[in-house]
Design a protein around this motif. Structure first.
Motif, PDB file in Angstrom:
ATOM      1  N   ASP A 142       0.843  -1.193   0.000  1.00 42.81           N
ATOM      2  CA  ASP A 142       0.000   0.000   0.000  1.00 42.81           C
ATOM      3  C   ASP A 142       0.880   1.246   0.000  1.00 42.81           C
ATOM      4  O   ASP A 142       1.862   1.328   0.746  1.00 42.81           O
ATOM      5  N   GLY A 143       0.524   2.201  -0.835  1.00 40.90           N
ATOM      6  CA  GLY A 143       1.274   3.441  -0.889  1.00 40.90           C
ATOM      7  C   GLY A 143       2.296   3.505  -2.005  1.00 40.90           C
ATOM      8  O   GLY A 143       2.837   4.581  -2.289  1.00 40.90           O
ATOM      9  N   ASP A 144       2.582   2.397  -2.671  1.00 46.60           N
ATOM     10  CA  ASP A 144       3.538   2.410  -3.791  1.00 46.60           C
ATOM     11  C   ASP A 144       2.993   3.252  -4.930  1.00 46.60           C
ATOM     12  O   ASP A 144       1.800   3.215  -5.230  1.00 46.60           O
ATOM     13  N   LEU A 145       3.888   3.968  -5.581  1.00 47.91           N
ATOM     14  CA  LEU A 145       3.474   4.807  -6.705  1.00 47.91           C
ATOM     15  C   LEU A 145       3.401   3.979  -7.977  1.00 47.91           C
ATOM     16  O   LEU A 145       4.187   3.058  -8.194  1.00 47.91           O
ATOM     17  N   VAL A 146       2.455   4.337  -8.827  1.00 49.51           N
ATOM     18  CA  VAL A 146       2.272   3.669 -10.118  1.00 49.51           C
ATOM     19  C   VAL A 146       2.549   4.710 -11.205  1.00 49.51           C
ATOM     20  O   VAL A 146       1.930   5.774 -11.224  1.00 49.51           O
ATOM     21  N   GLY A 155       9.087   9.345 -15.086  1.00 42.99           N
ATOM     22  CA  GLY A 155       7.797   8.929 -15.633  1.00 42.99           C
ATOM     23  C   GLY A 155       6.687   9.862 -15.203  1.00 42.99           C
ATOM     24  O   GLY A 155       6.902  10.929 -14.623  1.00 42.99           O
ATOM     25  N   PHE A 156       5.461   9.461 -15.517  1.00 45.25           N
ATOM     26  CA  PHE A 156       4.260  10.200 -15.111  1.00 45.25           C
ATOM     27  C   PHE A 156       3.538   9.358 -14.087  1.00 45.25           C
ATOM     28  O   PHE A 156       3.198   8.202 -14.338  1.00 45.25           O
ATOM     29  N   VAL A 157       3.267   9.947 -12.932  1.00 43.97           N
ATOM     30  CA  VAL A 157       2.556   9.206 -11.892  1.00 43.97           C
ATOM     31  C   VAL A 157       1.080   9.170 -12.249  1.00 43.97           C
ATOM     32  O   VAL A 157       0.463  10.214 -12.504  1.00 43.97           O
ATOM     33  N   VAL A 158       0.510   7.969 -12.290  1.00 45.42           N
ATOM     34  CA  VAL A 158      -0.921   7.857 -12.600  1.00 45.42           C
ATOM     35  C   VAL A 158      -1.736   7.467 -11.375  1.00 45.42           C
ATOM     36  O   VAL A 158      -2.959   7.623 -11.377  1.00 45.42           O
ATOM     37  N   GLY A 159      -1.071   6.971 -10.338  1.00 51.10           N
ATOM     38  CA  GLY A 159      -1.855   6.593  -9.176  1.00 51.10           C
ATOM     39  C   GLY A 159      -0.991   6.073  -8.052  1.00 51.10           C
ATOM     40  O   GLY A 159       0.239   6.058  -8.138  1.00 51.10           O
ATOM     41  N   ARG A 160      -1.676   5.649  -7.002  1.00 54.33           N
ATOM     42  CA  ARG A 160      -1.002   5.101  -5.831  1.00 54.33           C
ATOM     43  C   ARG A 160      -1.741   3.845  -5.420  1.00 54.33           C
ATOM     44  O   ARG A 160      -2.980   3.806  -5.444  1.00 54.33           O
ATOM     45  N   GLY A 173      -6.371   6.369  -8.924  1.00 55.53           N
ATOM     46  CA  GLY A 173      -5.800   7.354  -9.828  1.00 55.53           C
ATOM     47  C   GLY A 173      -5.644   8.705  -9.135  1.00 55.53           C
ATOM     48  O   GLY A 173      -6.511   9.115  -8.358  1.00 55.53           O
ATOM     49  N   ILE A 174      -4.589   9.417  -9.442  1.00 59.13           N
ATOM     50  CA  ILE A 174      -4.419  10.732  -8.795  1.00 59.13           C
ATOM     51  C   ILE A 174      -5.394  11.741  -9.372  1.00 59.13           C
ATOM     52  O   ILE A 174      -5.620  12.793  -8.772  1.00 59.13           O
ATOM     53  N   PHE A 175      -5.966  11.442 -10.544  1.00 57.29           N
ATOM     54  CA  PHE A 175      -6.988  12.298 -11.118  1.00 57.29           C
ATOM     55  C   PHE A 175      -8.386  11.723 -10.887  1.00 57.29           C
ATOM     56  O   PHE A 175      -9.322  12.023 -11.626  1.00 57.29           O
TER      57      PHE A 175
END
Lengths: 262, 83
Positions: A142-146, A155-160, A173-175
């Motif tokens: 839990d908490g790892d960046l994707v 890269g571009f972070v898309v979520g966690r 998703g961060i959005f």
């Protein structure tokens, strides 16, 4: 006078017991550490994979495409290839420059990580989440960046990762709708508000020089990019301009992501 | 009518995997309007288990609550129109 819109006692009792059962299932799932969710997600990821492969086979067969539509599509794809080749050349130049700069400045490194397939639809979740085919067994927590894109450059972070299961993990998703993230564009601080579907918006000062294509950087994710500016709207008479943010590649086209393992 | 009910329920479950949330929501509404479909609650629960991060009741399981409200809210109308 009796209300014309009445509830039946018998049906009310059945509904009551059904609600109690739902609450009990929730509690069992919570106490068991999410075993019911994990089993559901395992089944759903396989069902989605089978459905996606079948749909892809049907659309790629060209059965539903007219000749004219295919010609238009071919021309559009050729133009896109030419545009991307030029961008790739620019990217290589920037990559070399960035690599030499990183030797002097310690920014967020790529870190250890694994590549994971996306095993669910992006648009089906009402909460802006999606499933990836990697979990605790692969070292995901839990908490790892994707991220997507060139991991060496961040890269571009898309979520966690929100819920790491055995073999699948749920990523938020961060959005995602309602998600707020602090970020900067050209050094200007903004608050990015997620709108779902890989889209977000923010308000920036009116005099900020922001244009389409500018990267959006967030320190919340280790000084990594979270998107690019898609469009800027200047309101008349207001003190701010509305900035529309998106990922550089459509979410629907993603097949794999990279999980940065902490 | 049993086939219609089963078809609607299966369509709602499948649409929860592939389509935007408003599609299963419409199918849940159709089920709750036409039948005394308690499975609507469990479909909402399934959707929350699939997509909602966290455990117990945080974050709030909106789809389960929405399914309950649709079921409870449409029940008198269903009895008036179809029973």
């Amino acid at each position: 006078m009796m209300s014309l819109y009445r509830h039946s006692n018998k049906n009310g009792r059945r509904l009551f017991f059904a609600v109690v059962l739902v609450i009990v299932i929730f509690l069992i799932d919570g106490v068991s550490g999410g075993n019911i969710r994990e089993a559901l997600r395992f089944g759903a990821s396989h069902a989605w994979g089978a459905g996606a492969r079948a749909g892809s086979a049907i659309t790629n067969s060209g059965f539903f495409s007219t000749r004219r539509a295919l010609e238009r599509e071919n021309q559009a794809l050729r133009n896109e290839i030419a545009r991307l080749q030029m961008r790739a050349a620019d990217h290589e130049i920037l990559k070399a420059e960035n690599a030499s700069l990183r030797e002097f400045v310690r920014l967020a490194e790529g870190g250890n990580g694994i590549t994971a397939p996306i095993v669910s639809s992006f648009r089906a979740s009402p909460y802006g989440t999606f499933l990836i085919g990697a979990g605790v067994e692969d070292g995901v927590e839990d908490g790892d960046l994707v991220v997507v894109g060139d991991v060496e450059l961040g890269g571009f972070v898309v979520g966690r990762v929100e819920d790491a299961g055995g073999g699948q993990s749920l990523v938020k998703g961060i959005f995602a709708p309602g998600e707020r993230t602090e970020a900067t564009i050209q050094g200007v601080g903004i608050t990015v508000e997620g709108r779902g579907g890989g889209q977000a918006r923010a308000d920036a000062p009116r005099d900020a020089l922001i244009q389409a294509g500018d990267p959006v950087i967030s320190t919340s994710f280790g000084v990594r990019a979270i998107g690019i500016v898609g469009r800027v709207e200047e309101g008349t008479g207001g003190a701010s301009q509305r900035v529309f943010i998106q990922l550089p590649i459509p979410l629907a086209s993603l097949e794999f992501v990279y999980v940065l393992i902490q | 009518m049993l086939y219609v009910r089963i078809s609607l329920a299966v369509a709602a479950i499948v649409s929860a995997l592939f389509f935007p949330p408003w599609v299963p929501l419409i199918l849940i509404g159709a089920l709750a309007l036409r039948f005394e479909a308690l499975e609507v609650l469990f479909i909402g629960l399934m959707i929350d288990f699939l997509w909602l991060p966290g455990a117990f009741f945080y974050p709030i399981p909106l789809f389960t609550i929405a399914a309950f409200l649709i079921l409870w809210g449409l029940e008198p109308l269903r009895r008036e129109l179809f029973v």
